[in-house]
Design an enzyme around this catalytic site. Structure first.
Site, PDB file in Angstrom:
ATOM      1  N   CYS A   2     -57.951   5.467  31.143  1.00  0.00           N
ATOM      2  CA  CYS A   2     -58.671   5.510  30.040  1.00  0.00           C
ATOM      3  C   CYS A   2     -60.147   5.867  30.358  1.00  0.00           C
ATOM      4  O   CYS A   2     -60.517   5.682  31.475  1.00  0.00           O
ATOM      5  CB  CYS A   2     -58.738   4.157  29.332  1.00  0.00           C
ATOM      6  SG  CYS A   2     -57.248   3.381  28.808  1.00  0.00           S
ATOM      7  N   ARG A  27     -58.948  12.524  33.770  1.00  0.00           N
ATOM      8  CA  ARG A  27     -58.507  11.233  34.069  1.00  0.00           C
ATOM      9  C   ARG A  27     -56.902  11.032  33.608  1.00  0.00           C
ATOM     10  O   ARG A  27     -56.395  10.182  33.927  1.00  0.00           O
ATOM     11  CB  ARG A  27     -59.240  10.282  33.701  1.00  0.00           C
ATOM     12  CG  ARG A  27     -60.709  10.010  34.299  1.00  0.00           C
ATOM     13  CD  ARG A  27     -61.580   9.325  33.389  1.00  0.00           C
ATOM     14  NE  ARG A  27     -61.502   7.887  33.471  1.00  0.00           N
ATOM     15  CZ  ARG A  27     -61.863   6.916  34.227  1.00  0.00           C
ATOM     16  NH1 ARG A  27     -62.732   7.706  35.395  1.00  0.00           N
ATOM     17  NH2 ARG A  27     -61.689   5.891  34.418  1.00  0.00           N
ATOM     18  N   TRP A  74     -54.873   6.090  28.038  1.00  0.00           N
ATOM     19  CA  TRP A  74     -53.834   6.133  28.927  1.00  0.00           C
ATOM     20  C   TRP A  74     -52.956   4.864  28.387  1.00  0.00           C
ATOM     21  O   TRP A  74     -53.349   3.935  29.028  1.00  0.00           O
ATOM     22  CB  TRP A  74     -54.084   6.306  30.330  1.00  0.00           C
ATOM     23  CG  TRP A  74     -52.786   6.470  31.045  1.00  0.00           C
ATOM     24  CD1 TRP A  74     -52.593   5.233  31.826  1.00  0.00           C
ATOM     25  CD2 TRP A  74     -52.085   7.312  31.397  1.00  0.00           C
ATOM     26  NE1 TRP A  74     -51.561   5.248  32.827  1.00  0.00           N
ATOM     27  CE2 TRP A  74     -51.087   6.560  32.485  1.00  0.00           C
ATOM     28  CE3 TRP A  74     -51.929   8.712  31.013  1.00  0.00           C
ATOM     29  CZ2 TRP A  74     -49.873   7.422  33.088  1.00  0.00           C
ATOM     30  CZ3 TRP A  74     -50.713   9.306  31.809  1.00  0.00           C
ATOM     31  CH2 TRP A  74     -49.769   8.825  32.557  1.00  0.00           C
ATOM     32  N   ASN A 100     -61.174  -0.113  29.012  1.00  0.00           N
ATOM     33  CA  ASN A 100     -60.600   0.590  29.869  1.00  0.00           C
ATOM     34  C   ASN A 100     -60.278  -0.665  30.910  1.00  0.00           C
ATOM     35  O   ASN A 100     -61.063  -1.242  31.351  1.00  0.00           O
ATOM     36  CB  ASN A 100     -61.355   1.610  30.498  1.00  0.00           C
ATOM     37  CG  ASN A 100     -60.866   1.851  31.911  1.00  0.00           C
ATOM     38  OD1 ASN A 100     -59.878   2.043  32.132  1.00  0.00           O
ATOM     39  ND2 ASN A 100     -61.883   2.686  32.743  1.00  0.00           N
ATOM     40  N   GLY A 101     -58.937  -0.857  30.988  1.00  0.00           N
ATOM     41  CA  GLY A 101     -58.546  -1.909  31.819  1.00  0.00           C
ATOM     42  C   GLY A 101     -57.110  -2.835  31.323  1.00  0.00           C
ATOM     43  O   GLY A 101     -56.629  -2.230  30.568  1.00  0.00           O
ATOM     44  N   GLU A 481     -39.397   9.684  52.961  1.00  0.00           N
ATOM     45  CA  GLU A 481     -40.622  10.040  51.874  1.00  0.00           C
ATOM     46  C   GLU A 481     -41.736  10.658  52.738  1.00  0.00           C
ATOM     47  O   GLU A 481     -42.390  11.657  52.103  1.00  0.00           O
ATOM     48  CB  GLU A 481     -41.287   8.568  51.182  1.00  0.00           C
ATOM     49  CG  GLU A 481     -42.447   8.838  50.731  1.00  0.00           C
ATOM     50  CD  GLU A 481     -42.285   9.808  49.085  1.00  0.00           C
ATOM     51  OE1 GLU A 481     -41.354  10.243  49.041  1.00  0.00           O
ATOM     52  OE2 GLU A 481     -43.589  10.012  48.909  1.00  0.00           O
ATOM     53  N   LYS A 485     -42.987  14.494  51.647  1.00  0.00           N
ATOM     54  CA  LYS A 485     -44.327  14.520  51.450  1.00  0.00           C
ATOM     55  C   LYS A 485     -44.860  15.726  52.074  1.00  0.00           C
ATOM     56  O   LYS A 485     -45.634  16.801  51.653  1.00  0.00           O
ATOM     57  CB  LYS A 485     -45.331  13.290  51.822  1.00  0.00           C
ATOM     58  CG  LYS A 485     -46.357  13.128  50.904  1.00  0.00           C
ATOM     59  CD  LYS A 485     -45.984  12.759  49.569  1.00  0.00           C
ATOM     60  CE  LYS A 485     -45.180  13.067  48.675  1.00  0.00           C
ATOM     61  NZ  LYS A 485     -44.495  12.120  47.821  1.00  0.00           N
ATOM     62  N   GLU A 488     -43.482  19.339  51.021  1.00  0.00           N
ATOM     63  CA  GLU A 488     -43.835  19.905  49.772  1.00  0.00           C
ATOM     64  C   GLU A 488     -45.197  20.627  49.740  1.00  0.00           C
ATOM     65  O   GLU A 488     -45.385  21.626  48.901  1.00  0.00           O
ATOM     66  CB  GLU A 488     -43.413  19.090  48.693  1.00  0.00           C
ATOM     67  CG  GLU A 488     -44.380  17.811  48.674  1.00  0.00           C
ATOM     68  CD  GLU A 488     -44.079  16.900  47.440  1.00  0.00           C
ATOM     69  OE1 GLU A 488     -43.493  17.416  46.721  1.00  0.00           O
ATOM     70  OE2 GLU A 488     -44.294  15.824  47.739  1.00  0.00           O
ATOM     71  N   HIS A 504     -26.458  12.979  67.470  1.00  0.00           N
ATOM     72  CA  HIS A 504     -24.986  13.450  67.159  1.00  0.00           C
ATOM     73  C   HIS A 504     -24.892  14.809  66.470  1.00  0.00           C
ATOM     74  O   HIS A 504     -24.163  15.286  65.784  1.00  0.00           O
ATOM     75  CB  HIS A 504     -24.691  12.341  66.011  1.00  0.00           C
ATOM     76  CG  HIS A 504     -24.266  11.260  66.458  1.00  0.00           C
ATOM     77  ND1 HIS A 504     -23.309  10.523  67.507  1.00  0.00           N
ATOM     78  CD2 HIS A 504     -24.961   9.842  66.301  1.00  0.00           C
ATOM     79  CE1 HIS A 504     -23.325   9.285  67.617  1.00  0.00           C
ATOM     80  NE2 HIS A 504     -24.323   9.096  67.119  1.00  0.00           N
ATOM     81  N   LYS A 603     -45.313  19.031  38.107  1.00  0.00           N
ATOM     82  CA  LYS A 603     -45.428  17.506  38.331  1.00  0.00           C
ATOM     83  C   LYS A 603     -44.374  16.992  37.434  1.00  0.00           C
ATOM     84  O   LYS A 603     -43.704  15.775  38.097  1.00  0.00           O
ATOM     85  CB  LYS A 603     -46.713  17.421  37.653  1.00  0.00           C
ATOM     86  CG  LYS A 603     -47.079  15.836  37.464  1.00  0.00           C
ATOM     87  CD  LYS A 603     -47.445  15.274  39.047  1.00  0.00           C
ATOM     88  CE  LYS A 603     -47.488  13.772  39.090  1.00  0.00           C
ATOM     89  NZ  LYS A 603     -47.376  13.568  40.613  1.00  0.00           N
TER      90      LYS A 603
HETATM   91  C1  F6R Z   1     -42.504  14.472  45.279  1.00  0.00           C
HETATM   92  C2  F6R Z   1     -42.253  14.337  43.760  1.00  0.00           C
HETATM   93  C3  F6R Z   1     -41.062  14.472  43.262  1.00  0.00           C
HETATM   94  C4  F6R Z   1     -40.866  13.530  42.264  1.00  0.00           C
HETATM   95  C5  F6R Z   1     -39.574  13.786  41.620  1.00  0.00           C
HETATM   96  C6  F6R Z   1     -39.280  12.846  40.368  1.00  0.00           C
HETATM   97  O1  F6R Z   1     -43.766  14.227  45.812  1.00  0.00           O
HETATM   98  O2  F6R Z   1     -43.413  14.254  43.140  1.00  0.00           O
HETATM   99  O3  F6R Z   1     -40.253  14.595  44.307  1.00  0.00           O
HETATM  100  O4  F6R Z   1     -40.804  12.266  42.566  1.00  0.00           O
HETATM  101  O5  F6R Z   1     -39.481  14.916  40.874  1.00  0.00           O
HETATM  102  O6  F6R Z   1     -40.247  12.696  39.407  1.00  0.00           O
HETATM  103  P1  F6R Z   1     -40.294  11.587  38.302  1.00  0.00           P
HETATM  104  O7  F6R Z   1     -40.820  10.446  39.228  1.00  0.00           O
HETATM  105  O8  F6R Z   1     -41.580  11.928  37.553  1.00  0.00           O
HETATM  106  O9  F6R Z   1     -38.964  11.268  37.661  1.00  0.00           O
END
Ligand code: F6R
Length: 608
Positions: A2, A27, A74, A100-101, A481, A485, A488, A504, A603
């Protein structure tokens, strides 16, 4: 998260408030609103959706008045809607509040106020504040706010105005940010500096617990003990671009550094008075007992969190869990039926594959519990139960703080299940909650202490053809993970293997200098991990260990050790992922990639 902007001065309040809110758009928000007082009349306009909807509506019918407050919301309590948007008013419509909070104890406060005859229109925690101030109001808004905040638990920044005292604007800062911009002819409280840049270079940063009483010509600040205090006026040194990232170069690194706070918030929201309590967001003892099978599904980073969740549920609640990638589960679910619980994990709540798998399982009668970060998202709306992550908006495509808060939600769910199924007593559950509470400061210390080492390491690995990540048990899940990271945002082929599996076949890929990142947090697996590092080192690998710096065996076989504090095995991914996030970030920067918007990625992936 927020955004708050207020104005008191000699101009019309609407314009600086809207301009300030525009500068806080970065934000993330899902609705916006504004209240302005003119001739002791309070007018409030609130709109779900983009700020432009609010602006369009105000263009048709502008608000006049030299004092006002505005907000971008938000959603956390209640879906994004006009009525849940801020400002919130008291029942009489004389007091207006933006918040906000999180108000942790809003439920008992709401019950108390309902008994006193107050009515509530929204699902938010924030509406409680407006009525609570009203409850305390006699003849001074300053005293009423001071009394009300004594009852509030949680994190909050507030801006408050009332028609009873139309020349006074009150600001409160308690574990949520609020700064005060000093104008030539008044004051502007705001959540963040960008909101102020067009109007002033002079700002007062408040301390936790401060309450600020502003008129056009005066500002009085009271600390948490109600002592009148001075807060130094500082010059804003930032330009707009860097300010919206709060001084960080990219959203990703800003979000990495937000993790101590969001982890704390995430745990706080799973407890009432410090005791684990998921309320209506989970199942009853009878329901938990009725599930004959449990699945976890998700994509990408969310799936990696889900895999750790499986270990937590199996270890703590003694229930077997199957994990399956959502895009696979959609087409193959022979054992899903009305006795199945499907746990779906999704930051955005809009991922097409996850939604499709969930809908398919629902058709077969399965119950669905969603763990998501976005209130009112499709997944949240269609699930039977929802646990929110409370990570705040994640802007960088590469997910960081969503992952750690997904872990917290999954741990909390596993503990809730363990308690209700009788696999763990209350005392042990609370011991784990205490350990989870410590994570926030451990994360903070780790992030603060490691500085330049990642830049050096990133420089060393940035031209590699491929990079391997190894781990055993839960460390393998964290390694997956880390590899995702790095790949990508650096575009380097990064792959995770269970440490024992490399030999293996895939060990054939190790060449002189191939970086191999080893995650070593599990106390009972250290020796085995060391043997696996020796295997790759003998083939020329450049070995990096993320683990205990005091272990001589690890030091001996590693070219670089990134020390991390050791926590209980199950909680370790919250810690071990951090160096991997930082390394991925610095490598992407060293290569010169667009860190926040890597190529080919979105995203929220809403297509299947
Ligand atoms: C990696 C990443 C993606 C998401 C995936 C699922 O950094 O962001 O692998 O984790 O596309 O997205 P959500 O969590 O929005 O379902």
């Amino acid at each position: 998260m927020c955004g708050i902007v207020g104005y008191i001065g000699s101009k019309n309040a609407q314009e600086p408030i809207l301009e300030g809110l525009t500068k806080l758009e970065y934000r993330g928000y899902d609705s916006a609103g504004i209240s302005v007082i003119n001739h002791q009349q309070l007018r409030t306009v609130k709109k779900v959706g983009k700020l432009n909807f609010l602006k369009n509506s105000l263009q048709q019918s502008p608000l006049e008045g030299k004092i006002g407050i505005g907000h971008t919301r938000w959603a956390t309590h209640g879906i994004p809607s006009d009525v849940n948007s801020h400002p919130h008013l008291n029942n009489k419509g004389t007091i207006s509040v933006v918040h906000n909070g999180i108000i942790e104890n809003f439920l008992p406060l709401k019950e108390f106020l309902i008994k006193k005859g107050y009515e509530f229109l929204s699902d938010t925690d924030s509406e409680v504040i407006a009525n609570l101030i009203d409850y305390y109001y006699e003849d001074s808004i300053e005293s009423a706010v001071k009394n009300a905040v004594r009852d509030l638990e949680g994190a909050y920044a507030l801006a408050v105005i009332t028609t009873e005292e139309p020349d006074t604007l009150i600001g409160v800062r308690h574990e949520s940010p609020l700064v005060i911009g000093l104008l030539d002819d008044g004051f502007m409280p705001a959540s963040d500096i960008p909101a102020l840049l067009a109007y002033t270079e002079k700002v007062k940063y408040l301390e936790n617990g401060d309450i600020v009483v502003m008129t056009k010509n005066s500002i009085d600040i009271y600390d948490s003990e109600n002592k009148k205090v001075e807060r130094e006026t500082k010059k804003i040194e930032w330009d707009l671009e860097s300010a919206s990232k709060e001084g960080f170069d990219h959203f990703m690194i800003k979000e990495i550094y937000e993790q101590p706070k969001v982890i704390k918030d995430a745990i706080r929201r799973k407890c009432v008075d410090g005791v684990l309590n998921l309320g209506d967001n989970t199942f009853s003892k009878e329901e938990w007992n009725s599930f004959e099978s449990i699945y976890i599904t998700a994509c990408g980073t969310a799936f990696h969190a889900g895999e750790v969740g499986k270990i937590a549920i199996e270890t703590w609640a003694k229930k077997q869990v199957q994990t399956e990638i959502a895009s696979e589960l959609k087409y193959y679910q022979p054992f899903i039926d009305e006795k199945t619980l499907l746990i779906v994990v999704s930051q955005s709540g809009e991922t097409g594959d996850t939604l499709a798998a969930m809908r398919e399982a629902k058709k077969k009668g399965a119950k669905v519990l969603a763990i998501t970060n976005v209130v009112g998202s499709s997944i949240a709306r269609e699930a039977d139960k929802v646990l929110y992550c409370y990570a705040g908006p994640e802007i960088s495509v590469a997910s960081t703080k969503a992952y750690t808060t997904q872990l917290i939600a999954l741990y909390a769910l596993a503990l809730d299940m363990a308690k209700k199924l009788g696999a763990m007593d209350e005392e042990k559950v609370q011991n784990w909650i205490a350990k989870m509470n410590n994570l926030s400061s451990t994360v903070e210390e780790l992030l603060d202490s490691q500085g330049e080492r990642y830049k050096k390491l990133a420089d060393h690995i940035k031209d590699s053809k491929s990079i391997f990540f190894l781990g055993r048990g839960i460390d393998y899940l964290s390694a997956k993970e880390g590899a995702l990271k790095l790949k990508e945002i650096s575009y380097i082929n990064s792959v995770a293997f269970p440490s024992g599996e490399l030999k293996h076949g895939s060990i054939a890929l190790i060449e002189d200098g191939t970086p191999v990142i080893n995650i070593i947090t599990q106390s009972n697996l250290v020796d085995k991990a060391i043997s696996n590092i020796k295997e790759v080192k003998a083939r020329g690998a450049f070995t990096v260990a993320i683990g205990d710096n005091n272990n001589d065996g690890i030091k001996e076989v590693s070219d670089v050790v990134i020390p991390i504090p050791l926590v209980d095995d199950i909680l370790a991914p919250v810690i071990s992922v951090l160096p991997q996030q930082l390394l991925a970030y610095e490598t992407s920067v060293a290569i010169g990639n667009d860190v926040d918007k890597p190529r080919n990625l979105a995203k929220a992936v809403t297509v299947e």
